[in-house]
Motif scaffolding. Structure first.
Motif, short mmCIF file in Angstrom:
data_model
loop_
_atom_site.label_atom_id
_atom_site.label_comp_id
_atom_site.label_asym_id
_atom_site.label_seq_id
_atom_site.Cartn_x
_atom_site.Cartn_y
_atom_site.Cartn_z
N SER A 161 0.64 -1.13 -0.18
CA SER A 161 0.18 -0.03 -0.10
C SER A 161 0.60 1.21 0.07
O SER A 161 2.19 1.26 0.54
N LEU A 162 0.36 2.23 -0.47
CA LEU A 162 0.93 3.30 -0.51
C LEU A 162 -0.27 4.52 -0.26
O LEU A 162 -1.54 4.48 -0.86
N ARG A 163 -0.03 5.86 0.32
CA ARG A 163 -0.92 6.80 0.21
C ARG A 163 -0.30 8.22 -0.50
O ARG A 163 0.90 8.47 0.08
N LEU A 164 -0.70 8.61 -1.56
CA LEU A 164 -0.38 9.85 -2.07
C LEU A 164 -1.01 11.15 -1.54
O LEU A 164 -2.19 10.97 -1.22
N SER A 165 -0.22 12.13 -1.59
CA SER A 165 -1.01 13.66 -1.06
C SER A 165 -0.50 14.38 -2.07
O SER A 165 0.40 14.14 -2.99
N CYS A 166 -1.46 15.34 -2.15
CA CYS A 166 -1.53 16.45 -3.22
C CYS A 166 -1.92 17.88 -2.41
O CYS A 166 -2.95 18.14 -1.98
N ALA A 167 -0.78 18.66 -1.99
CA ALA A 167 -0.94 19.62 -1.25
C ALA A 167 -1.01 21.00 -2.50
O ALA A 167 0.06 21.35 -3.15
N ALA A 168 -2.35 21.74 -2.40
CA ALA A 168 -2.38 22.71 -3.29
C ALA A 168 -2.00 24.09 -2.33
O ALA A 168 -2.06 24.24 -1.45
N SER A 169 -1.48 24.94 -3.33
CA SER A 169 -0.99 26.25 -2.93
C SER A 169 -1.25 27.29 -4.08
O SER A 169 -1.37 26.79 -5.20
N GLY A 170 -1.94 28.42 -3.67
CA GLY A 170 -2.14 29.52 -4.78
C GLY A 170 -3.63 29.40 -5.37
O GLY A 170 -3.78 30.10 -6.28
N ILE A 171 -4.09 28.21 -4.69
CA ILE A 171 -5.56 28.02 -5.15
C ILE A 171 -6.21 27.26 -3.87
O ILE A 171 -5.78 26.77 -3.45
N SER A 172 -7.32 27.62 -3.68
CA SER A 172 -8.32 26.93 -2.66
C SER A 172 -9.14 25.73 -3.59
O SER A 172 -10.11 26.20 -4.36
N ILE A 173 -8.97 24.70 -3.08
CA ILE A 173 -9.56 23.47 -3.61
C ILE A 173 -10.89 23.35 -3.27
O ILE A 173 -11.72 22.80 -3.83
N GLY A 174 -11.44 24.10 -2.44
CA GLY A 174 -12.82 23.75 -1.66
C GLY A 174 -13.82 23.78 -2.78
O GLY A 174 -14.85 23.38 -2.66
N ASN B 260 -6.31 22.06 2.21
CA ASN B 260 -6.15 22.15 0.81
C ASN B 260 -5.22 21.04 0.22
O ASN B 260 -4.37 21.31 -0.56
N THR B 261 -5.68 19.93 0.62
CA THR B 261 -5.16 18.53 0.06
C THR B 261 -5.94 17.42 -0.22
O THR B 261 -7.27 17.18 0.36
N VAL B 262 -5.51 16.76 -1.21
CA VAL B 262 -6.12 15.69 -1.69
C VAL B 262 -5.36 14.37 -1.68
O VAL B 262 -4.15 14.42 -1.76
N TYR B 263 -5.86 13.47 -1.16
CA TYR B 263 -5.19 12.02 -1.14
C TYR B 263 -5.48 10.76 -2.23
O TYR B 263 -6.80 10.82 -2.60
N LEU B 264 -4.86 9.86 -2.21
CA LEU B 264 -5.20 8.58 -2.96
C LEU B 264 -4.39 7.70 -2.26
O LEU B 264 -3.03 7.43 -2.07
N GLN B 265 -5.37 6.82 -1.46
CA GLN B 265 -5.09 5.76 -0.68
C GLN B 265 -4.99 4.42 -1.60
O GLN B 265 -6.05 4.05 -2.46
N MET B 266 -3.79 3.74 -1.83
CA MET B 266 -3.76 2.70 -2.99
C MET B 266 -3.56 1.64 -2.10
O MET B 266 -2.47 1.38 -1.18
N SER B 267 -4.16 0.33 -2.27
CA SER B 267 -3.77 -0.81 -1.73
C SER B 267 -3.86 -1.95 -2.77
O SER B 267 -4.36 -1.79 -3.79
N SER B 268 -3.53 -3.25 -2.34
CA SER B 268 -3.29 -4.52 -3.22
C SER B 268 -2.51 -3.88 -4.53
O SER B 268 -3.00 -4.35 -5.61
N LEU B 269 -1.50 -3.14 -4.43
CA LEU B 269 -0.81 -2.66 -5.67
C LEU B 269 -0.18 -3.95 -6.44
O LEU B 269 0.12 -5.04 -5.97
N ASN B 270 -0.05 -3.84 -7.77
CA ASN B 270 0.41 -4.84 -8.45
C ASN B 270 1.40 -4.02 -9.55
O ASN B 270 1.39 -2.65 -9.68
N ALA B 271 2.07 -4.80 -10.36
CA ALA B 271 2.95 -3.99 -11.28
C ALA B 271 2.25 -3.28 -12.32
O ALA B 271 2.97 -2.24 -12.79
N GLU B 272 1.12 -3.39 -12.65
CA GLU B 272 0.30 -2.64 -13.51
C GLU B 272 0.07 -1.31 -13.27
O GLU B 272 -0.20 -0.50 -13.89
#
Length: 120
Positions: free
Chosen positions: A16-29, A76-88
């Motif tokens: 598993s991995l968790r990606l984060s995306c922090a925004a600046s200069g923009i309000s993602i709300g 101001n952040t979005v996440y992607l939780q990834m599990s059961s990852l495979n080569a693809e």
């Protein structure tokens, strides 16, 4: 406007991995947010999207049930939780914002990408 993606790396199959995306200069709300990925030799593809309030999400068929997109508008952040990852799943993952609340508007701004490599 900057979308700073982080959290990528090397992970073993099934991990598993968790990606984060922090925004600046923009309000993602008021913006939909999403993640795309691009594997070597392939076109960039939509992985997941989320509406501005989080009430609507969409996923590529290949990641349904394994990936979860979420957001924290206060951070101001979005996440992607990834599990059961495979080569693809190996690819560069890009964060993107929408022009409006709808996931149909994704692609307005792009982050620099974070590499995810799934390998034993």
């Amino acid at each position: 406007v900057q979308l700073q993606a982080s959290g990528g790396g090397l992970v073993q199959p099934g991990g598993s991995l968790r990606l984060s995306c922090a925004a600046s200069g923009i309000s993602i709300g008021f913006k939909a947010m999403g993640w795309y990925r691009q594997a070597p030799g392939k076109q960039r593809e939509l992985v997941a999207g989320i509406s501005n309030g989080g009430g609507s999400t969409l996923y590529a068929d290949s990641v349904k049930g394994r990936f979860t997109i979420s957001r924290d508008n206060a951070k101001n952040t979005v996440y992607l939780q990834m599990s059961s990852l495979n080569a693809e799943d190996t690819a560069v993952y890009y964060c993107t914002s929408g022009r409006s609340w709808s996931t149909q508007s994704l692609g307005d701004y792009w982050g620099q990408g974070t590499q995810v490599t799934v390998s034993s």
